[in-house]
Design a protein around this motif. Sequence first.
Motif, PDB file in Angstrom:
ATOM      1  N   LEU A 321       0.643  -1.173   0.097  1.00 28.72           N
ATOM      2  CA  LEU A 321      -0.117  -0.086   0.012  1.00 28.72           C
ATOM      3  C   LEU A 321       1.138   1.233  -0.091  1.00 28.72           C
ATOM      4  O   LEU A 321       0.692   2.140  -0.680  1.00 28.72           O
ATOM      5  N   HIS A 322       1.832   1.240   0.792  1.00 26.68           N
ATOM      6  CA  HIS A 322       2.726   2.578   0.954  1.00 26.68           C
ATOM      7  C   HIS A 322       3.578   2.484  -0.476  1.00 26.68           C
ATOM      8  O   HIS A 322       3.817   3.755  -0.925  1.00 26.68           O
ATOM      9  N   ALA A 323       4.047   1.487  -0.966  1.00 28.31           N
ATOM     10  CA  ALA A 323       4.838   1.806  -2.062  1.00 28.31           C
ATOM     11  C   ALA A 323       3.841   2.137  -3.217  1.00 28.31           C
ATOM     12  O   ALA A 323       4.260   3.046  -4.026  1.00 28.31           O
ATOM     13  N   TRP A 324       2.933   1.814  -3.146  1.00 28.35           N
ATOM     14  CA  TRP A 324       1.720   2.077  -4.473  1.00 28.35           C
ATOM     15  C   TRP A 324       1.627   3.531  -4.179  1.00 28.35           C
ATOM     16  O   TRP A 324       1.396   4.416  -5.183  1.00 28.35           O
ATOM     17  N   GLN A 325       1.047   4.205  -2.870  1.00 35.09           N
ATOM     18  CA  GLN A 325       0.778   5.419  -2.653  1.00 35.09           C
ATOM     19  C   GLN A 325       1.963   6.324  -3.007  1.00 35.09           C
ATOM     20  O   GLN A 325       1.654   7.229  -3.697  1.00 35.09           O
ATOM     21  N   ARG A 326       2.896   6.063  -3.021  1.00 32.27           N
ATOM     22  CA  ARG A 326       4.282   6.924  -3.340  1.00 32.27           C
ATOM     23  C   ARG A 326       4.764   6.788  -4.663  1.00 32.27           C
ATOM     24  O   ARG A 326       5.475   7.496  -4.811  1.00 32.27           O
ATOM     25  N   GLY A 327       4.114   5.784  -5.180  1.00 33.63           N
ATOM     26  CA  GLY A 327       4.560   5.657  -6.845  1.00 33.63           C
ATOM     27  C   GLY A 327       5.964   4.776  -6.790  1.00 33.63           C
ATOM     28  O   GLY A 327       6.902   5.299  -7.743  1.00 33.63           O
ATOM     29  N   GLN A 328       6.109   4.137  -5.756  1.00 33.17           N
ATOM     30  CA  GLN A 328       7.504   3.348  -5.828  1.00 33.17           C
ATOM     31  C   GLN A 328       7.173   1.714  -5.772  1.00 33.17           C
ATOM     32  O   GLN A 328       8.024   1.123  -4.935  1.00 33.17           O
ATOM     33  N   ASP A 335       3.607   3.401 -11.039  1.00 34.55           N
ATOM     34  CA  ASP A 335       4.243   4.465 -10.593  1.00 34.55           C
ATOM     35  C   ASP A 335       3.889   5.866 -11.122  1.00 34.55           C
ATOM     36  O   ASP A 335       4.105   6.527 -10.602  1.00 34.55           O
ATOM     37  N   ALA A 336       3.969   5.821 -12.753  1.00 35.10           N
ATOM     38  CA  ALA A 336       3.676   7.082 -13.499  1.00 35.10           C
ATOM     39  C   ALA A 336       2.317   7.663 -13.022  1.00 35.10           C
ATOM     40  O   ALA A 336       2.187   8.749 -12.561  1.00 35.10           O
ATOM     41  N   GLY A 337       1.334   6.808 -12.752  1.00 35.55           N
ATOM     42  CA  GLY A 337      -0.066   7.288 -12.606  1.00 35.55           C
ATOM     43  C   GLY A 337       0.033   7.698 -11.018  1.00 35.55           C
ATOM     44  O   GLY A 337      -0.563   8.904 -10.788  1.00 35.55           O
ATOM     45  N   MET A 338       0.660   7.046 -10.273  1.00 35.21           N
ATOM     46  CA  MET A 338       0.488   7.527  -8.678  1.00 35.21           C
ATOM     47  C   MET A 338       1.164   9.004  -8.610  1.00 35.21           C
ATOM     48  O   MET A 338       0.880   9.581  -7.766  1.00 35.21           O
ATOM     49  N   GLN A 458      18.199   0.089  -6.554  1.00 34.66           N
ATOM     50  CA  GLN A 458      18.830   1.355  -6.093  1.00 34.66           C
ATOM     51  C   GLN A 458      18.312   2.897  -6.334  1.00 34.66           C
ATOM     52  O   GLN A 458      17.934   3.364  -5.495  1.00 34.66           O
ATOM     53  N   ASN A 459      18.303   2.963  -7.748  1.00 36.84           N
ATOM     54  CA  ASN A 459      17.488   4.241  -8.157  1.00 36.84           C
ATOM     55  C   ASN A 459      16.264   4.015  -8.658  1.00 36.84           C
ATOM     56  O   ASN A 459      15.383   4.919  -8.994  1.00 36.84           O
ATOM     57  N   TYR A 460      15.789   2.741  -8.799  1.00 38.87           N
ATOM     58  CA  TYR A 460      14.325   2.420  -9.079  1.00 38.87           C
ATOM     59  C   TYR A 460      14.165   1.157  -8.461  1.00 38.87           C
ATOM     60  O   TYR A 460      14.815   0.290  -8.590  1.00 38.87           O
ATOM     61  N   PRO A 461      13.062   1.030  -7.585  1.00 48.30           N
ATOM     62  CA  PRO A 461      12.800  -0.133  -7.047  1.00 48.30           C
ATOM     63  C   PRO A 461      12.445  -1.421  -7.955  1.00 48.30           C
ATOM     64  O   PRO A 461      12.034  -1.350  -9.027  1.00 48.30           O
ATOM     65  N   LYS A 462      12.796  -2.641  -7.374  1.00 51.03           N
ATOM     66  CA  LYS A 462      12.442  -3.767  -7.972  1.00 51.03           C
ATOM     67  C   LYS A 462      10.868  -4.135  -7.799  1.00 51.03           C
ATOM     68  O   LYS A 462      10.242  -3.252  -6.833  1.00 51.03           O
TER      69      LYS A 462
END
Length: 485
Positions: A321-328, A335-338, A458-462
């Motif tokens: 949920l948190h990753a989704w909310q933050r676009g991560q 992620d683009a949408g969020m 590192q600079n973009y999540p798996k």
Amino acid sequence: MSKLAIVWCHRDFRLTDHPALSAAVAENKKIIFVYIHDPESEQSWQPGGAANWWLHHSLKAFSASLAKHKASLVIRYGDSLETLLKLCEETGATSVYWNRLYEPALIARDKVVKKSLSESGIEPHSFNGALLREPWTVSKDDGTMYRVYTPFSRKYFQLPEPELPLEAPAKISSGHKGIDSEPLEELGLLPSIPWDKQFDGLWQPGESGAAIQLDLFLEHGVFAYGVERDWPATDGVSKLSPHLHFGEISPRQIWHAVRFHGDHATENGFPDATDKTLPYLKQLIWRDFAHHILYHVPETSDHPFNPKFKNFEWDRNDAVLHAWQRGQTGIPLVDAGMRQLWQTGWMHNRIRMLVASVLTKNGLVHWHEGATWFWDTLIDASLANNSMGWQWTAGCGVDAAPYYRIFSPARQGERFDKDGAYVRRWVPELAGVPSKHIHQPWLASEEVLSKAGVILGQNYPKPVVDLSATRKEALERYKRLRQAE
Ligand SMILES: Cc1cc2nc3c(=O)[nH]c(=O)nc-3n(C[C@H](O)[C@H](O)[C@H](O)COP(=O)(O)OP(=O)(O)OC[C@H]3O[C@@H](n4cnc5c(N)ncnc54)[C@H](O)[C@@H]3O)c2cc1C
């Protein structure tokens, strides 16, 4: 001497096609425009942060537009009924005019207001200013509500066309003299942490902003809408949703402006199947449909329309949920949408469906969590549309995208964002990834990613979920639900 009337404005901040205002003017009343800030009456669905940002600016624009008519907007904070009664007493107003709203809590409030005003000798007059047709005026031949969109919309095309919009009154006789009003800033609608700073240049709340947006769409978008509405990187949609929600423009105004642009009318005046404006008109009917559902089944803002889903095995998955909310989430299109949502207060419809599907069907997170986040972050947050959109995507609503239909981010990307322009715009860390891999960077070789400057983890999540395994799990749970019937 003409009598004093209150025009009680809620989410109808316009002068054109304002049935309550036009009726008061036709009765030769001197008018006091009033906005009562009463979020408590909306109970558990009080407007969220982004909607409040819009409301602040909409009220400001409406006050400025009234000033041109030598009128002004009285702003009060408090219980609607008490405030109206007090204002009638203070001013000597003998009638109150308003346009109806359809959220269950507001219907209940307005019923009480209507009764109590009458009992106090004040005439209440309410009108439809927000929908093409009110929910109780459209029903199946057997008198029951519609549960499926297609026959509902077919009915619209059998009934006479929606009425023409009313002109703005040429002259308004203002009854406002020395009436106390709260300063707009006192309502505290703007956020204390300025997360809204990008909204200013993007949106123009208010009636003239809505008119500009409609003109732009009529000039550039309406004919291509049937095709381009699914491409999130282009300006293929109208972006009228916040203007419609706050009543800065009415659906009838839009309907008739679009109809005027269309050709190919049939004998009853409706566009025929080849008219390129038809897909857009059908979206306006979706909006009425959402209100039809919320009116007839008011629990749908909190409970599944399909009661079977009360027993669905949702997970409590805060990490997702948190990753989704933050676009991560590590899923680029999600992620683009969020991030578009967070930065602009709005998200493209196709991407709303995708992010909702990934949260509920891959994350297995309850749709209500997603609906609540949208509620706080959307400038167009509407209880009817949001509840229907979330339930539709989660598979438990009307016209349900059945649970086994699960959006694939890769497939959606391939079809609607082929060159990855939308992802590159909102997820700049992936800008250099070749189009072939932009929607599934985890499948690209290290060499390709390193050339693009990307190190996953590192600079973009798996990816925060395994899309294929979670899809299978969701289908299993759906199967169990059906077996338990
Ligand atoms: C999960 C989810 C949540 C949503 N939450 C909201 C919300 O809170 N508020 C909101 O206004 N819309 C919501 N929608 C519907 C839709 O995404 C937006 O109305 C649309 O993206 C707004 O952009 P637009 O004005 O450019 O739409 P356009 O494509 O230009 O459509 C014109 C108008 O038609 C209406 N409309 C279009 N699509 C729908 C639809 N699917 N359902 C109901 N009305 C529609 C809207 O009023 C919209 O402004 C949601 C959809 C989903 C899938």
